[in-house]
Structures are given as structure tokens and as C-alpha cells.
Design a protein around this motif. Structure first.
Motif, PDB file in Angstrom:
ATOM      1  N   TRP A  61       0.821  -1.222   0.000  1.00 26.86           N
ATOM      2  CA  TRP A  61       0.000   0.000   0.000  1.00 26.86           C
ATOM      3  C   TRP A  61       0.849   1.264   0.000  1.00 26.86           C
ATOM      4  O   TRP A  61       0.480   2.262  -0.641  1.00 26.86           O
ATOM      5  N   VAL A  62       1.983   1.222   0.680  1.00 27.89           N
ATOM      6  CA  VAL A  62       2.880   2.387   0.600  1.00 27.89           C
ATOM      7  C   VAL A  62       3.378   2.525  -0.841  1.00 27.89           C
ATOM      8  O   VAL A  62       3.442   3.628  -1.398  1.00 27.89           O
ATOM      9  N   GLY A  63       3.677   1.395  -1.477  1.00 29.81           N
ATOM     10  CA  GLY A  63       4.145   1.418  -2.866  1.00 29.81           C
ATOM     11  C   GLY A  63       3.088   1.954  -3.825  1.00 29.81           C
ATOM     12  O   GLY A  63       3.389   2.736  -4.732  1.00 29.81           O
ATOM     13  N   ILE A  64       1.843   1.562  -3.609  1.00 24.97           N
ATOM     14  CA  ILE A  64       0.752   2.050  -4.470  1.00 24.97           C
ATOM     15  C   ILE A  64       0.558   3.557  -4.248  1.00 24.97           C
ATOM     16  O   ILE A  64       0.327   4.320  -5.199  1.00 24.97           O
ATOM     17  N   ALA A  65       0.693   3.989  -2.986  1.00 26.75           N
ATOM     18  CA  ALA A  65       0.569   5.431  -2.688  1.00 26.75           C
ATOM     19  C   ALA A  65       1.649   6.210  -3.447  1.00 26.75           C
ATOM     20  O   ALA A  65       1.372   7.259  -4.045  1.00 26.75           O
ATOM     21  N   ILE A  66       2.877   5.673  -3.468  1.00 26.07           N
ATOM     22  CA  ILE A  66       3.964   6.339  -4.200  1.00 26.07           C
ATOM     23  C   ILE A  66       3.584   6.456  -5.677  1.00 26.07           C
ATOM     24  O   ILE A  66       3.777   7.505  -6.298  1.00 26.07           O
ATOM     25  N   PHE A  67       3.027   5.392  -6.217  1.00 30.41           N
ATOM     26  CA  PHE A  67       2.674   5.387  -7.643  1.00 30.41           C
ATOM     27  C   PHE A  67       1.641   6.469  -7.968  1.00 30.41           C
ATOM     28  O   PHE A  67       1.802   7.239  -8.920  1.00 30.41           O
ATOM     29  N   VAL A  68       0.589   6.553  -7.137  1.00 34.31           N
ATOM     30  CA  VAL A  68      -0.465   7.550  -7.379  1.00 34.31           C
ATOM     31  C   VAL A  68       0.111   8.968  -7.250  1.00 34.31           C
ATOM     32  O   VAL A  68      -0.132   9.836  -8.101  1.00 34.31           O
ATOM     33  N   LEU A  69       0.900   9.191  -6.201  1.00 38.55           N
ATOM     34  CA  LEU A  69       1.501  10.522  -6.001  1.00 38.55           C
ATOM     35  C   LEU A  69       2.461  10.852  -7.146  1.00 38.55           C
ATOM     36  O   LEU A  69       2.543  12.000  -7.599  1.00 38.55           O
ATOM     37  N   ALA A  70       3.179   9.834  -7.644  1.00 36.02           N
ATOM     38  CA  ALA A  70       4.127  10.051  -8.741  1.00 36.02           C
ATOM     39  C   ALA A  70       3.394  10.450 -10.019  1.00 36.02           C
ATOM     40  O   ALA A  70       3.880  11.286 -10.788  1.00 36.02           O
ATOM     41  N   LEU A  71       2.208   9.874 -10.252  1.00 29.82           N
ATOM     42  CA  LEU A  71       1.420  10.240 -11.440  1.00 29.82           C
ATOM     43  C   LEU A  71       0.977  11.701 -11.349  1.00 29.82           C
ATOM     44  O   LEU A  71       1.043  12.448 -12.333  1.00 29.82           O
ATOM     45  N   ILE A  72       0.529  12.108 -10.157  1.00 30.46           N
ATOM     46  CA  ILE A  72       0.103  13.507  -9.962  1.00 30.46           C
ATOM     47  C   ILE A  72       1.309  14.422 -10.193  1.00 30.46           C
ATOM     48  O   ILE A  72       1.232  15.460 -10.845  1.00 30.46           O
ATOM     49  N   ARG A  73       2.462  13.963  -9.669  1.00 28.60           N
ATOM     50  CA  ARG A  73       3.672  14.759  -9.795  1.00 28.60           C
ATOM     51  C   ARG A  73       4.113  14.904 -11.246  1.00 28.60           C
ATOM     52  O   ARG A  73       4.521  15.986 -11.684  1.00 28.60           O
ATOM     53  N   LEU A  74       4.017  13.803 -11.973  1.00 29.15           N
ATOM     54  CA  LEU A  74       4.403  13.841 -13.383  1.00 29.15           C
ATOM     55  C   LEU A  74       3.474  14.779 -14.157  1.00 29.15           C
ATOM     56  O   LEU A  74       3.917  15.564 -15.012  1.00 29.15           O
ATOM     57  N   ALA A  75       2.179  14.728 -13.820  1.00 27.59           N
ATOM     58  CA  ALA A  75       1.207  15.611 -14.484  1.00 27.59           C
ATOM     59  C   ALA A  75       1.564  17.074 -14.199  1.00 27.59           C
ATOM     60  O   ALA A  75       1.515  17.921 -15.103  1.00 27.59           O
TER      61      ALA A  75
END
Ligand code: HEM
Ligand code: HEM
Length: 172
Positions: A61-75
């Protein structure tokens, strides 16, 4: 693609995401091995213990949170952009900076994908690729941190401060 006006600094959102993701990635690297017993159990077709499964859940779940935050960051990176490299940098320094940032974006997007394929689809080879990520992260985060501290204390540029203080609206 990116906006025409290059910003003078990062936004509050970009800065918050940078430091939250950095803390979560360090957590994943320090405690990453906690998921290994449950993964091994699945690979051997045995049931993991409740403790092993709980530890694995945290990693997932920490890994999935990183992924979602990384997508927002990339956007945010694509739509808003990023400030220019500090003036006076050599071509080689600029190149090292760009490569390091691309690798770090690769890490925060690629680690959850390889981990997810290993975990949810039970593909052991992706677990191995995911494990190789660990020394890659350590190497590039170290290089990145040394670069930031070098910019701050030796070159005395604003590179570290602009990842701490958001760009003032209308200041540029
Ligand atoms: C940026 C996010 C992530 C980072 C930095 C990360 C980091 C790590 C680290 C350091 C290990 C231990 C490697 C070792 O034992 O040497 C590991 C193992 C593992 N992680 Fe992640 N992880 C992330 C996200 C995820 C996600 C989202 C999943 C699953 C949905 C996942 C699944 C796994 C699995 C299955 C293993 C065991 C691999 C094996 O033993 O072959 N990881 N991870
Ligand atoms: C796991 C940890 C980290 C990750 C994944 C990470 C990732 C990144 C990425 C991808 C960028 C490029 C931002 C962009 O332009 O879109 C960046 C910028 C930056 N990071 Fe990190 N970082 C981490 C840790 C750190 C640490 C520990 C420091 C400081 C000691 C730091 C200082 C900076 C600074 C100052 C910038 C701005 C560079 C510039 O404006 O040219 N980072 N980071």
C-alpha cells in the motif's frame, strides 16, 4: 507539450509531493525486505503467516501510494514545468542532473509496476527486477543528494532552496 513560460521555481504541490514521495521511498528501501517472506510463501504455494501478510500489506500500500503521487507529480511536471538548471553549469553537469531526475522518475513509477506484477500476477522474474531496483535507488538517491548539497554549499545556487520554498506567484 509543456507550457511556454518556464517557471522560476516549483509550486507548493510539487514541493510537497517531492518530500512526501522521498520519505515514502526511503521507507520502502529500509523496510522492503519485510514483504519477502510472504512473497516467498506464495511462490512456494504455501500460506504466509498473518504477520508476514500484514508486513507485506504495508509494503504494497505504501508502494501504491507512491505510484499515485508520482502520477500527480508527473502531471504537474508536464503541465507546469520545472525551473531551468542553475546558470553556469557545464554541459556534463546538466546531463548528470537530467539523467538523475529521469532515473528517479523511473524509480517512482517503475518500482510499483514491477512490484505489482510480481505480487498480483505471481511473476518471480519481476520480483528479481524489482530487487535490482534497490541498489539503483540507493546509488541515484545518493548521487542526487550529493548534487543538491554540492549546489547549496559549494556552488551556492538556489537549487536546494527552490525545492523547499515555493515560487511566489507573480514574482517571475
Ligand atoms: C516505489 C515503490 C517501491 C519501492 C521503492 C520498493 C522497494 C522494495 C525493496 C527495497 C524490496 C526488497 C528487495 C530485497 O529483498 O532485496 C522490495 C521487495 C518486494 N516488493 Fe517492493 N517496492 C515498491 C513498491 C512495491 C509495490 C507497489 C509492490 C506490490 C504491489 C511491491 C512488491 C514487492 C515484492 C513482491 C517484493 C519481493 C520481491 C522478491 O523477493 O523477489 N513493491 N521492494
Ligand atoms: C527517494 C528520494 C528522492 C527522490 C525519488 C527524488 C526525486 C526527485 C526528482 C524526480 C526531481 C526532479 C523534479 C522535477 O524537476 O520534476 C527532484 C528534484 C530535486 N530534489 Fe529530489 N528526490 C529524492 C530525495 C531528495 C533529497 C534527500 C534531497 C536533498 C538533500 C533532494 C533534493 C532535490 C532538489 C534540491 C531538487 C530540485 C532540483 C532542481 O531544481 O534542479 N531530493 N528530486
Amino acid at each position: 507539450m509543456t507550457n511556454t513560460r518556464q517557471p522560476a521555481g516549483y509550486s507548493t504541490l510539487q514541493i510537497a509531493l517531492h518530500w512526501i514521495i522521498a520519505a515514502l521511498v526511503i521507507f520502502q528501501v529500509v523496510f522492503g525486505e519485510d514483504i519477502v517472506p510472504a512473497f516467498r510463501a506464495y511462490m512456494r504455494d504455501t500460506e504466509p503467516t498473518a504477520d508476514d501478510l500484514a508486513a507485506a500489506d504495508i509494503h504494497v500500500w505504501v508502494g501504491i501510494a507512491i505510484f499515485v503521487l508520482a502520477l500527480i507529480r508527473l502531471a504537474a511536471r508536464v503541465t507546469r514545468g520545472a525551473p531551468a538548471a542553475p546558470a553556469g553549469e557545464s554541459a556534463a553537469q546538466k546531463w548528470v542532473g537530467i539523467v538523475t531526475h529521469v532515473v528517479l522518475y523511473g524509480v517512482i513509477l517503475g518500482m510499483p509496476i514491477t512490484g505489482g506484477i510480481a505480487w498480483y500476477l505471481g511473476v518471480e522474474a519481476f520480483g528479481t527486477i524489482h530487487e535490482i531496483g534497490k541498489p539503483v535507488i540507493i546509488l541515484f538517491v545518493a548521487l542526487h543528494t550529493v548534487g543538491a548539497l554540492y549546489q547549496h554549499f559549494v556552488v551556492k545556487s538556489d537549487v536546494l532552496m527552490r525545492m523547499l520554498r515555493p515560487e511566489r506567484r507573480g514574482a517571475a
